[in-house]
Write an enzyme that holds these catalytic residues in place. Structure first.
Site, PDB file in Angstrom:
ATOM      1  N   TYR A 196       1.068  -1.186   0.027  1.00 50.94           N
ATOM      2  CA  TYR A 196      -0.086   0.026  -0.020  1.00 50.94           C
ATOM      3  C   TYR A 196       0.836   1.157   0.096  1.00 50.94           C
ATOM      4  O   TYR A 196       1.960   1.087   0.861  1.00 50.94           O
ATOM      5  CB  TYR A 196      -0.974  -0.067   1.355  1.00 50.94           C
ATOM      6  CG  TYR A 196      -2.310  -0.176   0.643  1.00 50.94           C
ATOM      7  CD1 TYR A 196      -2.912   1.074   0.323  1.00 50.94           C
ATOM      8  CD2 TYR A 196      -2.981  -1.269   1.042  1.00 50.94           C
ATOM      9  CE1 TYR A 196      -4.173   0.789  -0.412  1.00 50.94           C
ATOM     10  CE2 TYR A 196      -4.380  -1.491   0.650  1.00 50.94           C
ATOM     11  CZ  TYR A 196      -4.921  -0.180  -0.128  1.00 50.94           C
ATOM     12  OH  TYR A 196      -6.034  -0.649  -0.492  1.00 50.94           O
ATOM     13  N   GLU A 225      -0.447   4.836  -0.590  1.00 50.36           N
ATOM     14  CA  GLU A 225      -1.414   5.906  -0.870  1.00 50.36           C
ATOM     15  C   GLU A 225      -0.333   7.124  -0.555  1.00 50.36           C
ATOM     16  O   GLU A 225       0.216   7.449   0.264  1.00 50.36           O
ATOM     17  CB  GLU A 225      -2.521   5.981   0.183  1.00 50.36           C
ATOM     18  CG  GLU A 225      -3.604   4.973  -0.439  1.00 50.36           C
ATOM     19  CD  GLU A 225      -4.828   5.106   0.695  1.00 50.36           C
ATOM     20  OE1 GLU A 225      -4.632   5.863   1.467  1.00 50.36           O
ATOM     21  OE2 GLU A 225      -5.937   4.552   0.340  1.00 50.36           O
ATOM     22  N   ASP A 236      -6.349  13.672 -24.915  1.00 55.44           N
ATOM     23  CA  ASP A 236      -6.296  12.326 -24.549  1.00 55.44           C
ATOM     24  C   ASP A 236      -5.529  11.480 -25.852  1.00 55.44           C
ATOM     25  O   ASP A 236      -6.198  10.898 -26.743  1.00 55.44           O
ATOM     26  CB  ASP A 236      -7.786  11.774 -24.587  1.00 55.44           C
ATOM     27  CG  ASP A 236      -7.773  10.242 -24.119  1.00 55.44           C
ATOM     28  OD1 ASP A 236      -6.709   9.817 -24.364  1.00 55.44           O
ATOM     29  OD2 ASP A 236      -8.936   9.781 -24.034  1.00 55.44           O
ATOM     30  N   THR A 267      -3.017   5.792 -22.017  1.00 52.77           N
ATOM     31  CA  THR A 267      -3.026   4.458 -21.678  1.00 52.77           C
ATOM     32  C   THR A 267      -1.432   4.089 -21.910  1.00 52.77           C
ATOM     33  O   THR A 267      -0.904   4.516 -22.884  1.00 52.77           O
ATOM     34  CB  THR A 267      -4.045   3.747 -22.147  1.00 52.77           C
ATOM     35  OG1 THR A 267      -3.802   3.779 -23.545  1.00 52.77           O
ATOM     36  CG2 THR A 267      -5.261   4.059 -22.050  1.00 52.77           C
ATOM     37  N   LYS A 289      -1.354   0.359 -25.144  1.00 51.45           N
ATOM     38  CA  LYS A 289      -1.742   0.246 -26.654  1.00 51.45           C
ATOM     39  C   LYS A 289      -0.319   0.228 -27.378  1.00 51.45           C
ATOM     40  O   LYS A 289       0.358  -0.640 -27.226  1.00 51.45           O
ATOM     41  CB  LYS A 289      -2.355   1.493 -27.051  1.00 51.45           C
ATOM     42  CG  LYS A 289      -3.889   1.293 -26.313  1.00 51.45           C
ATOM     43  CD  LYS A 289      -4.761   2.201 -26.751  1.00 51.45           C
ATOM     44  CE  LYS A 289      -6.296   2.129 -25.896  1.00 51.45           C
ATOM     45  NZ  LYS A 289      -6.513   2.750 -24.837  1.00 51.45           N
ATOM     46  N   ARG A 294      -1.208  -2.667 -18.605  1.00 48.12           N
ATOM     47  CA  ARG A 294      -2.259  -2.123 -18.630  1.00 48.12           C
ATOM     48  C   ARG A 294      -2.465  -0.877 -17.697  1.00 48.12           C
ATOM     49  O   ARG A 294      -2.152  -1.429 -16.470  1.00 48.12           O
ATOM     50  CB  ARG A 294      -3.564  -3.121 -18.404  1.00 48.12           C
ATOM     51  CG  ARG A 294      -5.134  -2.708 -18.685  1.00 48.12           C
ATOM     52  CD  ARG A 294      -5.799  -3.849 -18.645  1.00 48.12           C
ATOM     53  NE  ARG A 294      -5.566  -4.174 -20.097  1.00 48.12           N
ATOM     54  CZ  ARG A 294      -6.186  -3.854 -21.128  1.00 48.12           C
ATOM     55  NH1 ARG A 294      -6.980  -3.047 -21.258  1.00 48.12           N
ATOM     56  NH2 ARG A 294      -5.869  -4.457 -22.531  1.00 48.12           N
TER      57      ARG A 294
END
Ligand code: PLP
Length: 430
Positions: free
Chosen positions: A65, A67, A211, A237, A240, A246
């Site tokens: 974790y 954060e 984008d 992203t 691609k 991913r």
């Protein structure tokens, strides 16, 4: 850090352990790899990431974790993941010449959510490309949060050129005074004129957001111009053309850094997926090589060859061709719908998707077009000669089969596909 990193010194979850504890899932993983290897993969938004990226994804960083941001975490024990995230940030900044990078978005849609969170409030007006002309769901389409929470106005392509109608963008921007102007989408074959968008955004005092999910890999490979110098913020992203894990990421001007970081965490997300962040770092380093730049150029050359090959066979490329990794084709000349073409190609061992074309007379779930992309086949080492062959295979599948895998022609096409893939395997075994 241990000075001697050997495969033995690294405790990664091994496939043998999975096979032992959950053979059902293990077998499905193998079946999916077999599926990826058995067909010609032309989904424009997919690629075959590297073993190094897969190793980072399958690592114990998934346990941690973290954060917050490096040196500003809400958990102890972040000493190693801090180093990982700093590397990912520095590599992203260097790869894209960006002033700031946030590598935590879980996906492209999460990255986009954060951009809205940074710059807009519910009820604000946004201007993006309409989905049926090549935009994306998250650019204000009515079933997405973006269409529900914002007043979305859409531009499209001009009928004559089938490319972005910049006059319409300016007219709509002046009429609606949007907070955000979005460039980019999922089915845009041509380069985007970022300078023109910048000028329009400045004329109306809007934030200019690109984008770049689809084409960012071509930017990383220096094969097309970058939106980074022009845009306030660029989301993308990582899976691609870029060929990473991913995931999503955002780069922006330094003046927007704090806003973007706060919008990713704590506004939209909780703890980052640190195994994904590590995999992004691996990918950014891979993309800074001349080998990747060669790859990016070949992706475009292949897309152009495939688009031309299909066009010569009556499957017309929208805009007449492509400058990128994908082309969009109108099937009306061969009197087949997009849905039928997708099914027929699938039965022949060719994986692609039906796609609406601009001013499509069919409903989106039938569509008059297909979208094809070359990231995967180029990763497999194919070149323009093989694209000519694939164009022929697609044409025959679309025009002479019926979607039944047992159809005689479908069977013989599959044999040809297998033969082609034999010379260009995905994930070849050493
Ligand atoms: N933006 C664009 C332009 C896309 O094409 C996509 C996905 O295809 C996304 C955003 C969303 O990415 P993800 O599926 O990772 O949420």
């Amino acid at each position: 850090m241990s000075t001697q990193v050997t495969p033995q010194s690294y405790y990664g979850p091994s496939f043998a352990a999975l096979l032992d504890s959950d053979p059902q899932i293990a077998e499905l993983l193998v079946s999916e790899l077999d599926r990826q290897r058995a067909g010609i993969q032309l989904i424009a938004s997919e690629n075959q990431t590297t073993p190094a990226v897969l190793a980072a994804l399958g690592s114990t960083l998934s346990n941690k974790y973290a954060e917050g941001y490096p040196d500003r975490r809400y958990y102890g024990g972040c000493v190693e993941v801090d180093k990982v995230e700093k590397l990912a940030i520095e590599r992203a900044k260097s790869l894209f010449g960006a002033e700031h990078a946030n590598v935590q978005p879980h996906s492209g849609a999460s990255a986009n959510q954060a951009v809205y969170g940074a710059f807009a409030a519910p009820g604000d007006t946004i201007l993006g490309m309409s989905l049926d002309h090549g935009g994306h769901l998250t650019h204000g389409f009515k079933v997405s949060f973006s269409g529900k929470w914002f007043n979305a106005v859409h531009y499209g392509v001009a009928k004559e050129t089938e490319d972005i109608d910049y006059d319409q963008v300016r007219d709509l921007a002046k009429e609606h005074r949007p907070k955000l102007i979005i460039a980019g989408g999922s089915a845009i074959p041509r380069k985007i004129d970022f300078a023109a968008f910048r000028q329009i955004a400045d004329e109306v005092g809007a934030i200019f957001w690109v984008d770049a999910a689809h084409f960012i890999g071509l930017v990383a490979g220096q094969a097309i111009p970058s939106p980074v110098p022009h845009a306030d913020v660029v989301s993308f992203t990582t899976h691609k053309v870029l060929r990473g894990p991913r995931g999503g990421a955002i780069v922006c001007k330094a003046e927007h850094a704090a806003k973007i970081d706060r919008a990713v965490f704590p506004m939209m997300q909780g703890g980052p997926l640190m195994h994904g962040v590590a995999a992004k770092a691996v990918n950014f380093a891979e993309c800074a090589t001349t080998a990747y730049q060669d790859y990016a150029r070949s992706v475009i050359a292949n897309a152009q060859a495939l688009a031309a090959g299909l066009g010569e066979r009556g499957i017309r490329p929208i805009t007449g061709g492509t400058d990128t990794h994908l082309s969009l084709h109108d099937l009306q000349g061969v009197a087949v719908t997009g849905a039928d073409a997708e099914k027929r190609c699938d039965a022949a061992g060719i994986v692609l998707n039906k796609n609406a074309i601009p001013f499509d007379p069919e409903k989106p779930n039938i569509a008059s077009g297909i979208r094809v992309g070359t990231p995967s086949v180029t990763t497999q080492g194919m070149g323009t000669e093989q694209m000519e062959r694939i164009a022929d295979l697609i044409h025959r599948a679309v025009t002479t089969t019926d979607g039944d895998p047992e159809h005689e022609t479908a069977r013989s096409l599959r044999a040809e596909v297998t033969e082609l893939l034999g010379a260009y395997p995905a994930y070849p075994t050493p």
